[in-house]
Design an enzyme around this catalytic site. Structure first.
Site, PDB file in Angstrom:
ATOM      1  N   LYS A  22       3.717   0.873  13.249  1.00  0.00           N
ATOM      2  CA  LYS A  22       4.335  -0.429  13.563  1.00  0.00           C
ATOM      3  C   LYS A  22       5.120  -0.975  12.377  1.00  0.00           C
ATOM      4  O   LYS A  22       6.261  -1.393  12.517  1.00  0.00           O
ATOM      5  CB  LYS A  22       3.223  -1.414  13.948  1.00  0.00           C
ATOM      6  N   ASN A  23       4.506  -0.960  11.204  1.00  0.00           N
ATOM      7  CA  ASN A  23       5.148  -1.611  10.057  1.00  0.00           C
ATOM      8  C   ASN A  23       6.280  -0.787   9.442  1.00  0.00           C
ATOM      9  O   ASN A  23       7.007  -1.276   8.575  1.00  0.00           O
ATOM     10  CB  ASN A  23       4.102  -1.997   9.000  1.00  0.00           C
ATOM     11  N   CYS A 117      -0.108 -18.698   9.552  1.00  0.00           N
ATOM     12  CA  CYS A 117      -0.717 -17.844  10.569  1.00  0.00           C
ATOM     13  C   CYS A 117      -2.192 -17.666  10.259  1.00  0.00           C
ATOM     14  O   CYS A 117      -2.691 -18.194   9.263  1.00  0.00           O
ATOM     15  CB  CYS A 117       0.018 -16.514  10.695  1.00  0.00           C
ATOM     16  N   ARG A 122       1.510 -17.593   4.306  1.00  0.00           N
ATOM     17  CA  ARG A 122       2.585 -16.605   4.426  1.00  0.00           C
ATOM     18  C   ARG A 122       3.998 -17.198   4.396  1.00  0.00           C
ATOM     19  O   ARG A 122       4.760 -17.069   5.360  1.00  0.00           O
ATOM     20  CB  ARG A 122       2.392 -15.750   5.684  1.00  0.00           C
ATOM     21  N   ASP A 306      -4.819  -4.406   4.990  1.00  0.00           N
ATOM     22  CA  ASP A 306      -4.914  -4.120   6.421  1.00  0.00           C
ATOM     23  C   ASP A 306      -6.123  -3.247   6.777  1.00  0.00           C
ATOM     24  O   ASP A 306      -6.378  -2.989   7.957  1.00  0.00           O
ATOM     25  CB  ASP A 306      -3.621  -3.442   6.925  1.00  0.00           C
ATOM     26  N   ARG A 398      -0.968  -5.856  19.833  1.00  0.00           N
ATOM     27  CA  ARG A 398       0.224  -5.994  18.987  1.00  0.00           C
ATOM     28  C   ARG A 398       0.370  -4.787  18.069  1.00  0.00           C
ATOM     29  O   ARG A 398       1.482  -4.458  17.651  1.00  0.00           O
ATOM     30  CB  ARG A 398       0.111  -7.238  18.112  1.00  0.00           C
TER      31      ARG A 398
HETATM   32  N1  EPU Z   1       4.272 -14.185   0.003  1.00  0.00           N
HETATM   33  C1  EPU Z   1       4.780 -15.363  -0.506  1.00  0.00           C
HETATM   34  N2  EPU Z   1       6.118 -15.604  -0.351  1.00  0.00           N
HETATM   35  C2  EPU Z   1       6.939 -14.731   0.291  1.00  0.00           C
HETATM   36  C3  EPU Z   1       6.411 -13.526   0.799  1.00  0.00           C
HETATM   37  C4  EPU Z   1       5.060 -13.286   0.643  1.00  0.00           C
HETATM   38  O1  EPU Z   1       4.058 -16.163  -1.091  1.00  0.00           O
HETATM   39  O2  EPU Z   1       8.135 -15.007   0.402  1.00  0.00           O
HETATM   40  C5  EPU Z   1       2.833 -13.900  -0.167  1.00  0.00           C
HETATM   41  C6  EPU Z   1       2.120 -13.822   1.195  1.00  0.00           C
HETATM   42  O3  EPU Z   1       1.745 -15.106   1.643  1.00  0.00           O
HETATM   43  C7  EPU Z   1       0.949 -12.923   0.884  1.00  0.00           C
HETATM   44  C8  EPU Z   1       1.555 -11.945  -0.138  1.00  0.00           C
HETATM   45  O4  EPU Z   1       2.700 -12.591  -0.686  1.00  0.00           O
HETATM   46  O5  EPU Z   1      -0.076 -13.658   0.304  1.00  0.00           O
HETATM   47  C9  EPU Z   1       1.971 -10.594   0.404  1.00  0.00           C
HETATM   48  O6  EPU Z   1       2.728 -10.762   1.592  1.00  0.00           O
HETATM   49  P1  EPU Z   1       3.838  -9.726   2.099  1.00  0.00           P
HETATM   50  O7  EPU Z   1       5.134 -10.436   2.130  1.00  0.00           O
HETATM   51  O8  EPU Z   1       3.749  -8.460   1.328  1.00  0.00           O
HETATM   52  O9  EPU Z   1       3.364  -9.482   3.584  1.00  0.00           O
HETATM   53  P2  EPU Z   1       4.332  -9.204   4.800  1.00  0.00           P
HETATM   54  O10 EPU Z   1       5.522  -8.477   4.334  1.00  0.00           O
HETATM   55  O11 EPU Z   1       4.523 -10.469   5.561  1.00  0.00           O
HETATM   56  C10 EPU Z   1       3.411  -6.860   5.485  1.00  0.00           C
HETATM   57  C11 EPU Z   1       2.791  -6.266   6.700  1.00  0.00           C
HETATM   58  C12 EPU Z   1       1.384  -6.834   6.870  1.00  0.00           C
HETATM   59  C13 EPU Z   1       0.578  -6.452   5.622  1.00  0.00           C
HETATM   60  C14 EPU Z   1       1.275  -7.002   4.380  1.00  0.00           C
HETATM   61  C15 EPU Z   1       0.591  -6.597   3.089  1.00  0.00           C
HETATM   62  C16 EPU Z   1       4.686  -5.843   8.112  1.00  0.00           C
HETATM   63  C17 EPU Z   1       5.469  -6.189   9.327  1.00  0.00           C
HETATM   64  N3  EPU Z   1       3.611  -6.588   7.853  1.00  0.00           N
HETATM   65  O12 EPU Z   1       3.433  -8.265   5.711  1.00  0.00           O
HETATM   66  O13 EPU Z   1       0.809  -6.207   7.999  1.00  0.00           O
HETATM   67  O14 EPU Z   1      -0.714  -6.984   5.720  1.00  0.00           O
HETATM   68  O15 EPU Z   1       2.629  -6.527   4.329  1.00  0.00           O
HETATM   69  O16 EPU Z   1       0.508  -5.223   2.991  1.00  0.00           O
HETATM   70  O17 EPU Z   1       5.020  -4.896   7.408  1.00  0.00           O
HETATM   71  C18 EPU Z   1      -0.680  -6.029   9.824  1.00  0.00           C
HETATM   72  O18 EPU Z   1      -0.086  -4.979  10.131  1.00  0.00           O
HETATM   73  O19 EPU Z   1      -1.769  -6.395  10.361  1.00  0.00           O
HETATM   74  C19 EPU Z   1      -0.098  -6.877   8.794  1.00  0.00           C
HETATM   75  C20 EPU Z   1      -0.441  -8.156   8.630  1.00  0.00           C
END
Ligand code: EPU
Length: 419
Positions: A22-23, A117, A122, A306, A398
């Site tokens: 998915k990711n 969320c 996030r 995850d 999902r």
């Molecule tokens: N963060 C910020 N500001 C930002 C972006 C992130 O403060 O602009 C913080 C987030 O709040 C969090 C941390 O940085 O505390 C890491 O977040 P990240 O942005 O890496 O997460 P993401 O890109 O939103 C992806 C995966 C998630 C997975 C995380 C961490 C996808 C679509 N989603 O999320 O997957 O947990 O990276 O590896 O790639 C899941 O599949 O269940 C899932 C939640």
């Protein structure tokens, strides 16, 4: 609302095949916006999140065709509408992945600001700050991100914090920017490497994905490609964990073990025997109860957030006490209260869970709160005495393709109850 009824106590055994990730798929579908030509994606998983991103692209005017081999042809040229509306973004935060491609290709984008969320606040400030450094003008208005740029300009950008989708958004935006972009403090997840490979197969010039520094030399346009979505490492890890809590003996096929090394080490520490070749991982759990294993989540190559909820269950039935530290998301312990209703002995303080292993769990009615939390409740149900009913399973749909079918194939007894 559909529910899963799990009759616990069966040992899992046999072989299953991993689905597409998915990711990895979500950013690749967003990346189709960058090209005027058709992109063919193979091995897409059949998941609600994939339907949602297709709905989003469709609402903007993209054409999406499915052939008899289940390959998708996506044509995102000449999008009429460059808006991601709140109705869709609120159901899937990864909708933010269209921001970078839209800005790069169309010079503008309007994306609903994702709210908080179930696993944390996030925010998307790292995405926005970095896009501004490529020259984008960004305003937040009425709950929307309104972004525009004449032509993005390459720049040296250090992310304020490591972000997976933020790194992906910037990598995509920079492919069509003028000049060279150097990204540092980037995410190194395998899905970043996959996206870079796909973009390069479309004519992008990206190097360094998977390392601390990604270099992108902007090009004028990107062309057609065909790309096979790689296997889902978290799905694979979840099935391995399911075997670990059911004294199971299973093989997960199609997964490169290099993507899951930290999880494999921890499963070993828990007492499981693991063997693997380049394309499959086998686990055999002969011990009556797992050994407790301490886990600290962190960006790749460290232990994935995850997989944290699934390891809570392994530790919950272990023969000792363990600690889990969640350092990526600030609120990712929602499953613990539900697990305690099944007989677990877990206390949470801030980002730290202390887990006292108990000899057995018992079935109960529990409620899923997010995707990986749902997976942990299913794992608990598989090893509990009696019947477990997991409610709100739309979360699991999902991100896990046909989870009850795959687990039943391995010997579980799970029934989907209609709403
Ligand atoms: N963060 C910020 N500001 C930002 C972006 C992130 O403060 O602009 C913080 C987030 O709040 C969090 C941390 O940085 O505390 C890491 O977040 P990240 O942005 O890496 O997460 P993401 O890109 O939103 C992806 C995966 C998630 C997975 C995380 C961490 C996808 C679509 N989603 O999320 O997957 O947990 O990276 O590896 O790639 C899941 O599949 O269940 C899932 C939640």
């Amino acid at each position: 609302m559909e529910k899963l009824l799990i009759k616990g106590g069966n040992n899992l055994s046999g072989k299953i095949k991993c689905s597409g990730a998915k990711n990895a798929a979500l950013p690749m579908i967003a990346a189709t916006i960058l090209s005027d030509e058709k992109i063919i994606l193979k091995n897409l998983p059949y998941l609600q999140d994939i339907t949602t991103i297709f709905e989003l692209l469709g609402s903007m005017g993209a054409e999406i065709l499915l052939d008899e081999n289940m390959n998708f042809t996506i044509s995102s040229s000449n999008l009429k509408d460059i808006e991601a509306r709140y109705e869709l973004v609120k159901t899937m935060r990864a909708s933010i992945l269209v921001l970078g491609p839209l800005l790069a290709k169309y010079g503008k984008a309007k994306i609903a600001l994702p709210g908080g969320c179930a696993i944390g606040t996030r925010p998307v400030n790292f995405h926005l700050d970095a896009l501004k450094q490529l020259g984008a003008e960004i305003n937040l208005k009425n709950g929307y991100i309104e972004a525009s740029a004449k032509k993005l300009q390459g720049n040296k950008i250090k992310f304020d914090g490591v972000t997976v989708t933020g790194t992906e958004n910037l990598m995509m935006a920079a492919t069509l920017a003028e000049g060279r972009t150097i990204l540092t403090n980037v995410a190194k997840e395998p899905e970043i490497i996959d996206l870079a490979e796909m973009l390069n197969s479309m004519g992008a010039k990206i190097s360094g994905a998977g390392s601390d520094e990604i270099i992108i030399d902007g090009v004028e346009s990107l062309h057609r490609t065909e790309y096979v979505i790689p296997a889902d490492r978290i799905e694979a890890g979840t099935y391995l964990a399911a075997a670990a809590v059911t004294n199971g003996n299973i093989t997960v096929e199609g997964i490169n073990p290099k993507r899951l090394m930290k999880v494999i080490y921890k499963l070993n520490d828990a007492g499981a025997q693991i063997s693997h070749d380049e394309n499959s991982i086998s686990i055999s759990m002969k011990k009556d109860r797992p050994r407790p294993v301490d886990v600290t989540t962190a960006p790749f190559p460290e232990f994935p957030t995850d997989m944290q909820a699934q390891f809570s269950v392994i530790n919950a039935i272990s023969n000792g006490t363990s600690n889990i530290y969640e350092t990526v998301f600030e609120n990712r312990f929602m499953h613990i209260l539900e697990l305690n209703r099944m007989g677990c002995d877990i206390t949470v303080q801030g980002n730290h869970a202390v887990i006292n292993g108990v000899p057995s769990l018992y079935g109960a009615e529990v409620m899923a709160t997010d995707l990986r939390a749902s997976a942990s409740l299913i794992l608990a149900g598989l090893c509990a005495k009696g019947e477990t009913i997991v409610d709100r399973i739309y979360h699991i749909d999902r991100g896990y393709e046909r989870i009850e079918e795959k687990l039943n194939y391995l010997g579980a007894d799970i029934t989907r109850l209609p709403s």
